[in-house]
Each structure stands twice: as structure tokens, then as C-alpha cells.
Design a protein around this motif. Structure first.
Motif, short mmCIF file in Angstrom:
data_model
loop_
_atom_site.label_atom_id
_atom_site.label_comp_id
_atom_site.label_asym_id
_atom_site.label_seq_id
_atom_site.Cartn_x
_atom_site.Cartn_y
_atom_site.Cartn_z
N LEU A 80 0.82 -1.21 0.00
CA LEU A 80 0.00 0.00 0.00
C LEU A 80 0.85 1.26 0.00
N ASN A 81 2.06 1.18 0.52
CA ASN A 81 2.92 2.36 0.63
C ASN A 81 3.77 2.60 -0.61
N ARG A 82 3.34 2.06 -1.72
CA ARG A 82 3.90 2.34 -3.04
C ARG A 82 2.71 2.60 -3.98
N ASN A 83 2.91 3.42 -4.98
CA ASN A 83 1.82 3.74 -5.92
C ASN A 83 0.56 4.20 -5.20
N LEU A 84 0.74 5.00 -4.17
CA LEU A 84 -0.43 5.46 -3.40
C LEU A 84 -1.08 6.63 -4.13
N ARG A 85 -2.30 6.45 -4.55
CA ARG A 85 -3.06 7.47 -5.27
C ARG A 85 -4.50 7.00 -5.40
N VAL A 86 -5.38 7.89 -5.81
CA VAL A 86 -6.76 7.50 -6.08
C VAL A 86 -6.79 6.72 -7.39
N ASN A 87 -7.50 5.59 -7.37
CA ASN A 87 -7.55 4.69 -8.53
C ASN A 87 -8.98 4.61 -9.05
N PRO A 88 -9.29 5.25 -10.18
CA PRO A 88 -10.66 5.21 -10.70
C PRO A 88 -11.15 3.80 -11.00
N ILE A 89 -10.23 2.93 -11.38
CA ILE A 89 -10.59 1.53 -11.64
C ILE A 89 -9.71 0.67 -10.74
N PRO A 90 -10.11 0.45 -9.48
CA PRO A 90 -9.26 -0.30 -8.55
C PRO A 90 -9.05 -1.73 -8.99
N GLN A 91 -7.80 -2.20 -8.84
CA GLN A 91 -7.43 -3.54 -9.28
C GLN A 91 -7.26 -4.52 -8.12
N ASP A 92 -7.09 -4.03 -6.91
CA ASP A 92 -6.82 -4.91 -5.78
C ASP A 92 -7.30 -4.25 -4.49
N PHE A 93 -7.14 -4.93 -3.38
CA PHE A 93 -7.62 -4.42 -2.09
C PHE A 93 -6.94 -3.11 -1.74
N GLU A 94 -5.63 -3.03 -1.95
CA GLU A 94 -4.91 -1.81 -1.59
C GLU A 94 -5.36 -0.62 -2.43
#
Length: 327
Positions: A80-94
Motif C-alpha cells: 500500500l505504501n507504493r503507488n499510493l493514489r486515487v484509482n478510478p478503476i481499482p485492481q486490488d484491495f490496496e
């Protein structure tokens, strides 16, 4: 019952007078729990009246990654502490957690993010860049962030995370991708962005407090005192609830300058390293699978050595004395 947690637990204390908006977070990595109990302890003090919020808004997220925490490991489905940003199309739990967590970061002025690490070693604080208008991490709160890093009371402070990580990302990007999402994330230019980097991108300031080794019994107390000292520094609670950090104590200030990935499962360290072990220029740190020695280019310290890192991931960092002046 779902295999995955279905909510993020957030607590907020809203002072009746205006003031700073402080967010305190823990368990971004699920097995880093020093801050969890410390947050619960401060909330109990606020609930009982033993501690009074004088102004501002205080937000606690004691377990940012509930899946990783439930599994008692660093990650749920990814870091979770990498690529932290809002994801319009989430791919995983994080990704789904990030979609809830990032707006809370953006709505805050200051972040204290509580972590711990694998190998034995003392607590330390990590702060961000100096004031700059560059493309990588433009920033305007150097003085306030430096004061926060000094206030939490550690004897060691480290700078240079994102600029160093960018070097490693550049090297990874030069390697052939295997088409996996995991590799795509590792080669994403955004990969070095975690909680504090995202916070700074939204106009705030922050530090990461590494409270010591995961199982260090002193870690929860380090986290607890840091929360109270931060609240005092910001004027959100009255002085006297915690002993202030000694302003005359010697503080070692280091700058990260290199990250070295593990390339093969047979890459091995020369010895069992601990974070901040001293290294001399030219000292052999490890050996690659093909026998190539890995040598220190400068004297300084090794940081976050991980003998269990996977190929393609960070193996260790190198730091040298910083010329930065904290006041």
C-alpha cells in the motif's frame, strides 16, 4: 463472512476552536503495529478527559491496511505504501483502501505516519525534501517539517527517500517487463509515492516515524510519545502531558543516496546487517549470484537491509552524512 475487510476504521476529534488538521496513521504495513496501540492509548486519554484537545482537528486511522493486519504481514495483495493514489478503476484491495485513505490525507495539514522495520535498530524519523520548485517533489514546508522531525525525539533523522527511489525506478524501467501487474507497478514512475509523498503532493507536510524493529517492546512508547509531542508542537494540547525531546541532544542526520535491488535469489549479504550499521568506502556488502562483489561506493551506513527481499525488490539502501541544517 468476507475474506477481505469491508471498511476502514477512522476516528476524529474536532476541536471547537480552529487549528491544524493532524492525521495520525499506523499499520499501513499490516505487521508494523507499534503505532496501533499508541493511537488507542491517546484516544482513551481524550475520551476520559486525561487529555484535552484545545483546537484543530485530530484524525486517527489506527489500521490503514486491515487486510494485511488481519494476515499479520506487510502486504495484503500489494504494498500500500507504493503507488499510493486515487484509482478510478481499482485492481486490488490496496487500491480500494487508497481510494478511501487518500482523501483523508488531502484533507489534512500534517501527517504523522507510524511504522517499524525488520532488522534490529533504533527508532528514526524520515523527512522530505528541502524547499524546491523541481518536478520530482516540489515543496514549501521545510522549516515546519524539520521542526516536526526534531520534536518527536529520535536521535537519527533521514532524508532523500524519493530522489533515491527514483534512481532505482530508472534502473528497473530499463529492464524488460514480463507483462505482470506486479512488474508494471514496480516500473511505474509513481511507485516511490507512499503516504508522506502523497501528503506533500496535496500541500501538506509530514514525517514517517520508524519506531524501531517490529517486535521491539519500546516501539509503542516511542509512537505514543511522538503523538503527544506532535500535538504539543502544533498547539493542539497543552504542554506538560509529555516530556519534550531534549533540544540539545546530538542528532545524526543522514541522506539516502542509493538503493540496490536484489537481482537473484542467490544474491547474498557478506554478513547479517542491521539498519544503520557503519560501512567503509569499498567495503563488501554482499555478493551477486554470479560472484560479483557488491561494494560500498562511500563510507556511511546501510539502511533497511533485507535478506528476504524478492528479486526485483529493494535489497538495501545506502546513506551518508547530510549537509542539511535543522533548526
Amino acid at each position: 463472512m468476507s475474506d477481505h475487510p469491508t471498511h476502514l476504521r477512522i476516528h476524529q476529534f474536532a476541536g471547537l476552536k480552529p487549528g491544524p488538521r493532524l492525521l495520525v496513521s499506523a499499520a499501513v504495513h499490516g505487521n508494523e503495529i507499534a503505532g496501533v496501540g499508541a493511537i488507542e492509548r491517546v484516544m482513551a486519554m481524550l475520551d476520559s478527559g486525561a487529555l484535552t484537545l484545545r483546537k484543530g482537528t485530530l484524525t486517527f486511522i489506527p489500521i490503514v491496511n486491515p487486510l494485511a493486519h488481519r494476515l499479520q504481514r506487510r502486504e495484503g495483495e500489494r504494498n500500500l505504501n507504493r503507488n499510493l493514489r486515487v484509482n478510478p478503476i481499482p485492481q486490488d484491495f490496496e487500491d480500494r483502501i487508497a481510494n478511501k485513505f487518500c482523501p483523508w490525507l488531502a484533507a489534512s495539514d500534517v501527517l504523522l505516519d507510524l511504522h517499524s522495520f525488520n532488522n534490529p535498530g533504533p527508532a528514526f524519523a524520515m523527512l522530505g525534501p528541502r524547499d524546491n520548485d523541481g518536478d520530482l517533489e516540489p515543496f514549501r514546508h521545510q522549516a515546519a517539517e524539520s521542526a516536526l522531525a526534531l520534536a518527536v525525539g529520535t536521535d537519527r533523522i533521514v532524508e532523500g527517500w524519493l530522489s533515491t527511489y527514483a534512481l532505482g525506478l530508472k534502473r528497473r524501467a530499463e529492464k524488460a517487463a514480463d507483462g505482470s501487474r506486479k512488474m508494471a507497478l514496480q516500473q511505474d514512475p509513481h511507485y516511490g509515492v507512499g503516504t508522506t509523498e502523497y501528503m506533500r503532493s496535496q500541500g501538506g507536510y509530514c514525517i514517517t516515524l520508524e519506531c524501531g524493529q517490529h517486535a521491539d517492546p519500546r516501539g509503542p512508547e516511542v509512537a505514543f510519545q511522538a503523538i503527544l509531542r506532535t500535538l504539543v508542537l502544533l498547539g493542539m494540547v497543552a504542554p506538560g502531558c509529555v516530556e519534550p525531546a531534549d533540544p540539545t541532544r546530538p542528532v545524526e542526520l543522514l541522506q539516502l543516496y542509493e538503493v540496490v535491488d536484489r537481482e537473484h535469489a542467490d544474491d547474498r549479504f557478506e554478513r547479517e546487517w542491521a539498519s544503520f550499521d557503519a560501512i567503509a568506502e569499498g567495503e563488501r556488502i554482499g555478493t551477486r549470484a554470479d560472484g560479483t562483489p557488491v561494494l560500498a561506493p562511500f563510507g556511511g551506513r546501510i539502511v533497511f537491509p533485507n535478506s528476504r527481499s524478492e528479486p526485483g525488490h529493494e535489497w538495501f539502501y545506502l546513506a551518508k552524512p547530510s549537509d542539511r541544517v535543522l533548526s
